[in-house]
Design a protein around this motif. Structure first.
Motif, short mmCIF file in Angstrom:
data_model
loop_
_atom_site.label_atom_id
_atom_site.label_comp_id
_atom_site.label_asym_id
_atom_site.label_seq_id
_atom_site.Cartn_x
_atom_site.Cartn_y
_atom_site.Cartn_z
N ALA A 115 -2.94 -18.59 -58.24
CA ALA A 115 -3.04 -17.16 -58.58
C ALA A 115 -2.62 -16.30 -57.40
O ALA A 115 -1.92 -15.30 -57.56
CB ALA A 115 -4.48 -16.84 -59.00
N ARG A 116 -3.06 -16.70 -56.22
CA ARG A 116 -2.67 -15.94 -55.03
C ARG A 116 -1.16 -15.96 -54.84
O ARG A 116 -0.53 -14.94 -54.57
CB ARG A 116 -3.37 -16.53 -53.81
CG ARG A 116 -2.89 -15.99 -52.48
CD ARG A 116 -3.56 -16.73 -51.33
NE ARG A 116 -2.88 -16.48 -50.08
CZ ARG A 116 -1.82 -17.15 -49.65
NH1 ARG A 116 -1.31 -18.11 -50.38
NH2 ARG A 116 -1.25 -16.86 -48.49
N TYR A 117 -0.57 -17.14 -55.01
CA TYR A 117 0.88 -17.27 -54.86
C TYR A 117 1.61 -16.42 -55.89
O TYR A 117 2.57 -15.71 -55.57
CB TYR A 117 1.27 -18.74 -55.00
CG TYR A 117 2.75 -18.99 -54.95
CD1 TYR A 117 3.44 -19.00 -53.74
CD2 TYR A 117 3.48 -19.24 -56.12
CE1 TYR A 117 4.81 -19.23 -53.69
CE2 TYR A 117 4.84 -19.47 -56.08
CZ TYR A 117 5.50 -19.47 -54.86
OH TYR A 117 6.85 -19.70 -54.82
N ALA A 118 1.11 -16.48 -57.14
CA ALA A 118 1.76 -15.71 -58.21
C ALA A 118 1.62 -14.20 -57.97
O ALA A 118 2.56 -13.44 -58.19
CB ALA A 118 1.17 -16.10 -59.56
N LEU A 119 0.44 -13.79 -57.50
CA LEU A 119 0.23 -12.36 -57.24
C LEU A 119 1.15 -11.86 -56.13
O LEU A 119 1.65 -10.74 -56.19
CB LEU A 119 -1.23 -12.10 -56.87
CG LEU A 119 -2.21 -12.05 -58.03
CD1 LEU A 119 -3.63 -11.98 -57.52
CD2 LEU A 119 -1.91 -10.85 -58.93
#
Length: 1083
Positions: free
Chosen positions: A667-671
């Motif tokens: 999620a962090r990478y996608a955000l």
């Protein structure tokens, strides 16, 4: 299986007995409940023991500064004291039998070391039926070199898995439950449940395999006469053997289940005896191999040409014998010829080839190893032949059925042998399964498991070389020892007698079967008590002492399926799949935890690396498809179905697992990848911030707003459900948690997938502003605000509701966000309702980005609105060409790929009606009333009553009564009916100004009205009449929402305009765009 803890408080001298008794009662209650969610057991058992600490925490005042914290958190000294003195009750048989025998006052701490607790159990589980019954056949069929490759691959797989398992097992305390506990707590409940059940099925089928091995040893090598189904016709040997397996297997499984049910402690006490049988058998093999170097045993083999003969039907390996100068035919002659006479007609191959006798075990120095290096795969039913033996082929092959040849019973190839062999290296989890009984599990599990795998790998690899160097190839390929009088092939090599191996392997397979029937039900019980798979929760119950009765019955039933298959060679690949899947996920768990570098990942075992884990995982996956690609797909399908079932129906568990950490990282990478800015028009979809109102009990006032949200979103995109509590956060913590729980519960009921955010603010308006500004994260922010129309805005007690609403409209505009306002939200459909017909009407007054076009399309994706038709209305002014407008709009919709009925409504300029003036007058009078905020409540009520009375009196004036009596009720709020609209429309448009001035003369106060307000009210009244005429019976009406006035003094008038605009409509969605295009005609 979760571990119970007994905490004996050291400092509670006087109340020690009472405290211990209370805790035992608590443990009993917990066991009775059987929820087993794992949370309490994973939490430190000595954190929430305030009843023990309360008396001693405040004895000294040195720590007075931390008094508040000590109410809930223990002092460090108390914590360490309890940590040193807690007792980890061992789960499984030891605990159950202890409960049966007596209620002990003291429970001895686990005392098992590495050798007894890990090394020997792993040794016992790894060495077993395949070594004694199939390894010689694998060596003969695949050859020494390929057998070496098979064993090396399988042992490398288990060694890499053991390294990963050691890292996980040494990362904190692993309670009893072993591999299931490790996988589930590392990969989460979905993976844990799926792989745990696969591991359970593998253990259960392993029990079936051991039982089949026991029966094969009994009926083939110990007592062949005990067979119930006898061979009557030629070629029925295999079928008769399978039927005997089924009958005997069913009887043995019932017997073993009874033994496990009645006396489990005897099974565990006999485990050492079974292990001794295995070790003695292996020593006998090594001793026999050494003895062949100088004194090979006498096991002659009879060959006809190069074909191996079965010696079950004859004893003399010759065609005829000389006795007293007479030639007599032998029983072998009579098997190949039609009579015992020398001139009898014989089989062609028998006549052309000689009968020779060679030694089955030529010895380690004979050089037979070079002949056995290469593979000799064959088809089913082919004859076992010696490669370098001279042979003359017959002119025509006769029927071979009924002749005493040694036939192969199945087709052999490399990948099939891998599947049959792999179960012989399983069992590496035996040490971790006993983690609760070990003195120092974090030291013993890695050492014992890796040493056991190293030892067994050496045994298997050395046995391959010894078998290939000592035994003739045709004997190795003779699976059931028919060429050596029905002896067990590996037994022919053993010293001092073949019976050492036969009896040893019989007891070892019996013991392994009992161990599987003991361990598998407990594994199922542990999964059931965790509560993650609802449909197996019944198997968490058992006898009063905790014995898993129901799980044992299910295990016996599944085991019976393996017995009915009846072929050991067919069952082995099945359990290989389940074990390989389990090992694969152990490697995955280690790799995920290592790569995530979570703060809690601190294994004491340091000799691991994520590359080794990935290599082990890849090897497991490769071996699955090498063994049997269709079994692999079936096993994956079963695991996938269990995974999705747990995800859909299972209980929510938070175990701090690696998959949650992986999700956070992803999620962090996608955000970070999502651009922090508006998306492209093609990717635009409403990302909603839903503003809810809560009552005094923190319950949602309008649940239908969440229903509408789920219908609009259908689980796609971002949804943030927000609400504001008025007050100070420190005082509202409890109410905030309660409100969040209530909102989340309602979101679950309404199937609204999203996030909940409750904000506490000194006033409601600021809280809404905080949500609009700060809800979301990075590129995942809302772009649309959805709220309900404030129905009570006219009430004087709720004078701020309209102000908050208008400010919210302004703030969404300033934030460049779209706004959706649902009017009469309680009339909107629930998710269970279905509209079988009707229309969704869109009134497109001004273009503000295309939101009005997009919303009906999204709604019609949901089953509630699917059968509604979309109609688009637009308004034509005096100067517009309505026919051309309709054509252009149809073309526009065609390019947008939207199916909708188009209609252009003409609104002509006409005089402002008396009704409009009257509405405007009352609106301004109400505004004056609401502005007098300095008056007391009683004064405000009296003022409101006076204005109300004056309005009532003016309504009854005879000059106006004829025109407005039907439309103006006693209440302030009026209704614009269809009849009045028709009457207004057909008024004489050419009425002169003097007539118009007469009306002014009749109502002098009209002349003092704000003409801007009059014009706005005129628009609202006329547009409302047009909408009512066309869309009064529509299921939903979407309208452009006009913006609030730039001059803040007219905010209360703005509410009245919107009220008049939507009067008479059941369900209205007011739409205000964000100012950017949200729909495009381009691909």
């Amino acid at each position: 299986m979760p571990t119970s803890f007994t905490v004996v408080p050291v400092e509670a001298q006087g109340g020690e007995r009472d405290g211990q008794q209370r805790e035992e009662e608590d443990e009993g209650d917990e066991k009775d409940r059987g929820t087993g969610d794992g949370t309490a057991r994973e939490s430190s058992p000595f954190i929430n023991r305030a009843e023990f600490d309360r008396g001693n925490v405040y004895e000294g005042k040195n720590m007075a500064l931390f008094e508040e914290e000590m109410d809930s958190n223990p002092m460090v000294s108390s914590l360490l004291n309890k940590l040193a003195n807690y007792t980890n009750l061992t789960q499984g048989v030891v605990e159950h039998e202890a409960d049966e025998d007596s209620k002990r006052k003291e429970v001895k701490g686990p005392q098992m070391g590495t050798f007894i607790g890990v090394y020997l159990p792993c040794l016992q589980n790894i060495l077993g039926v395949i070594l004694f019954l199939r390894l010689t056949w694998i060596v003969g069929t695949a050859g020494v070199l390929q057998s070496f490759i098979i064993v090396f691959m399988c042992c490398a797989c288990t060694m890499l898995t053991a390294i990963s398992m050691s890292a996980i097992a040494t990362n904190g305390v692993v309670p009893a439950g072993g591999s299931y506990y490790m996988i589930s707590r590392s990969l989460g409940p979905e993976f844990g449940g799926a792989v745990g059940l696969c591991f359970y099925l593998g253990t259960t089928f392993a029990g079936a395999m051991y039982i089949l091995g026991t029966i094969e040893i009994l009926l083939t090598y110990i007592s062949p006469s005990a067979a119930i189904f006898k061979v009557e016709d030629v070629g029925e040997e295999t079928e008769a053997m399978l039927n005997n397996m089924r009958v005997y297997g069913t009887c043995i499984i019932i017997l073993m289940a009874v033994v496990v049910f009645v006396g489990v402690k005897y099974v565990n006490k006999l485990a050492l005896v079974f292990l001794a049988c295995v070790i003695l058998s292996i020593i006998a093999i090594y001793a026999g191999a050494i003895k062949t170097a100088f004194d090979p045993p006498d096991f002659p083999i009879c060959l006809l040409g190069n074909r191996t003969l079965s010696k079950r039907s004859f004893d003399v390996c010759a065609k005829f014998t000389e006795s007293n100068n007479k030639t007599k035919t032998t029983p072998l002659w009579r098997l190949f010829c039609d009579s015992s006479l020398l001139n009898a007609t014989c089989d062609d191959y028998f006549s052309l080839n000689n009968v020779t006798e060679i030694q089955g075990i030529p010895g380690i120095m004979s050089g037979v190893l070079t002949d056995n290096l290469w593979s000799a795969y064959s088809e089913k039913g082919s004859i076992v032949e010696k490669k370098d033996q001279p042979s003359v082929a017959g002119s025509e092959e006769s029927k071979m059925g009924g002749l005493p040849y040694v036939f192969t019973d199945i087709m052999t190839y490399f990948t099939m042998l891998v599947g049959i062999y792999f179960p012989s290296v399983t069992g590496i989890m035996a040490g971790s399964n006993r983690s609760g009984d070990l003195k120092d599990a974090q030291k013993s599990i890695p050492t014992g498991t890796i040493l056991a795998i190293s030892t067994t790998s050496f045994i298997y690899l050395s046995c391959i070389v010894l078998f290939g160097a000592c035994i003739e190839g045709v004997i190795l390929r003779d699976k059931f020892g028919e060429a050596v009088n029905g002896n067990l092939v590996v037994g022919t090599l053993a010293w001092p007698s073949p019976w050492v191996i036969v009896i040893g392997s019989f007891f070892s397979t019996c013991g392994a079967g009992l161990q599987s029937l003991t361990g598998a039900p407990r594994l199922l019980q542990a999964i059931a008590r965790d509560g993650i798979v609802p449909f197996i929760q019944i198997f968490g119950h058992g006898k009063a002492n905790g014995e898993p009765t129901w799980a044992l019955l299910l295990t016996a039933g599944i085991c019976e399926i393996g017995i009915l298959i009846a072929s050991l060679d067919s069952v082995a690949p099945i359990l290989s799949m389940f074990f390989l899947m389990c090992y694969m996920f152990v490697n995955l768990a280690c790799a995920v935890q290592t790569l995530l570098r979570t703060p809690n990942w601190r294994p004491r075992f340091k000799y691991y690396h994520w590359t080794l884990s990935f290599l082990g995982m890849s090897l497991c996956l490769a071996l699955m498809f090498i063994c049997s690609w269709y079994y692999a797909l079936i096993a994956m399908l079963i695991a996938g179905c269990i995974y999705k079932y747990i995800e859909y129906r299972g209980a929510e568990k938070e175990w701090g697992d690696g998959i949650r950490g992986l999700s956070l990282n992803a999620a962090r990478y996608a955000l970070l990848r999502v651009e922090d800015g508006p998306p492209h028009t093609k990717n635009w979809r409403p990302q909603l911030l839903v503003l809810l109102n809560l009552d005094n009990e923190q319950l949602v006032k309008h649940p239908r707003l969440l229903s509408f949200t789920s219908q609009l979103k259908a689980g796609k995109g971002l949804t943030i459900v927000g609400s504001v509590l008025q007050g100070i956060y420190l005082d509202k913590c409890t109410e905030t948690q309660k409100a969040e729980e209530n909102v989340k519960a309602l979101m679950g009921v309404e199937k609204t997938k999203g996030f909940c955010q409750i904000v506490v603010s000194p006033n409601f308006r600021d809280g809404i502003s905080y949500l609009i500004q700060s809800a979301g994260l990075g590129g995942m922010k809302h772009n649309t605000v959805l709220m309900a129309w404030p129905q009570s805005w006219k009430q004087t007690e709720n004078r701020f509701s309209w102000k908050n609403f208008v400010d919210t409209v302004r703030e969404t505009t300033a934030a460049q966000q779209a706004l959706l306002v649902a009017k009469n939200i309680d009339l909107f459909p629930t998710n269970q309702e279905r509209f079988t017909e009707g229309n969704i009407d869109v009134w497109w007054i001004v273009h503000d980005g295309g939101m009005l076009m997009l919303l009906p399309f999204l709604l019609r994706q949901h089953k509630v609105w699917r059968k509604c038709k979309m109609r688009i209305f637009t308004v034509a002014q005096m100067d517009d060409n309505s026919i051309q407008m309709k054509k252009d709009l149809q073309m526009f919709l065609y390019h947008l790929r939207l199916n909708a009925q188009v209609e252009v409504v003409e609104m002509f300029e006409n005089d402002i009606s008396a009704f409009t003036y009257e509405k405007t007058l009352m609106m301004e009078q109400r505004s004056q009333m609401l502005k007098q905020m300095q008056l007391s409540k009683n004064e405000r009520e009296r003022e409101a009553q006076l204005i109300h009375d004056r309005n009532t009196a003016s309504h009854s004036a005879p000059a106006v009564e004829a025109s407005v009596a039907a439309a103006v009720p006693e209440k302030v709020q009026m209704t614009w009916t269809k009849e009045k609209f028709v009457a207004e429309k057909h008024k004489n448009k050419d009425s002169n100004v003097s007539g118009f001035k007469d009306i002014f003369n009749m109502k002098p106060e009209w002349g003092n009205l704000n003409q801007s307000n009059v014009r706005r009210m005129h628009t609202a009244v006329k547009l409302n009449g047009v909408v009512l005429n066309k869309s009064q019976h529509a299921q939903l009406v979407l309208l452009n929402m006009p913006g609030p006035p730039k001059n803040r003094k007219g905010d209360e008038n703005y509410m009245e305009f919107l009220e008049v605009l939507t009067e008479g409509l059941d369900r209205v969605l007011l739409v205000r765009g964000s100012g950017r295009e949200v729909i495009t005609i381009y691909s």
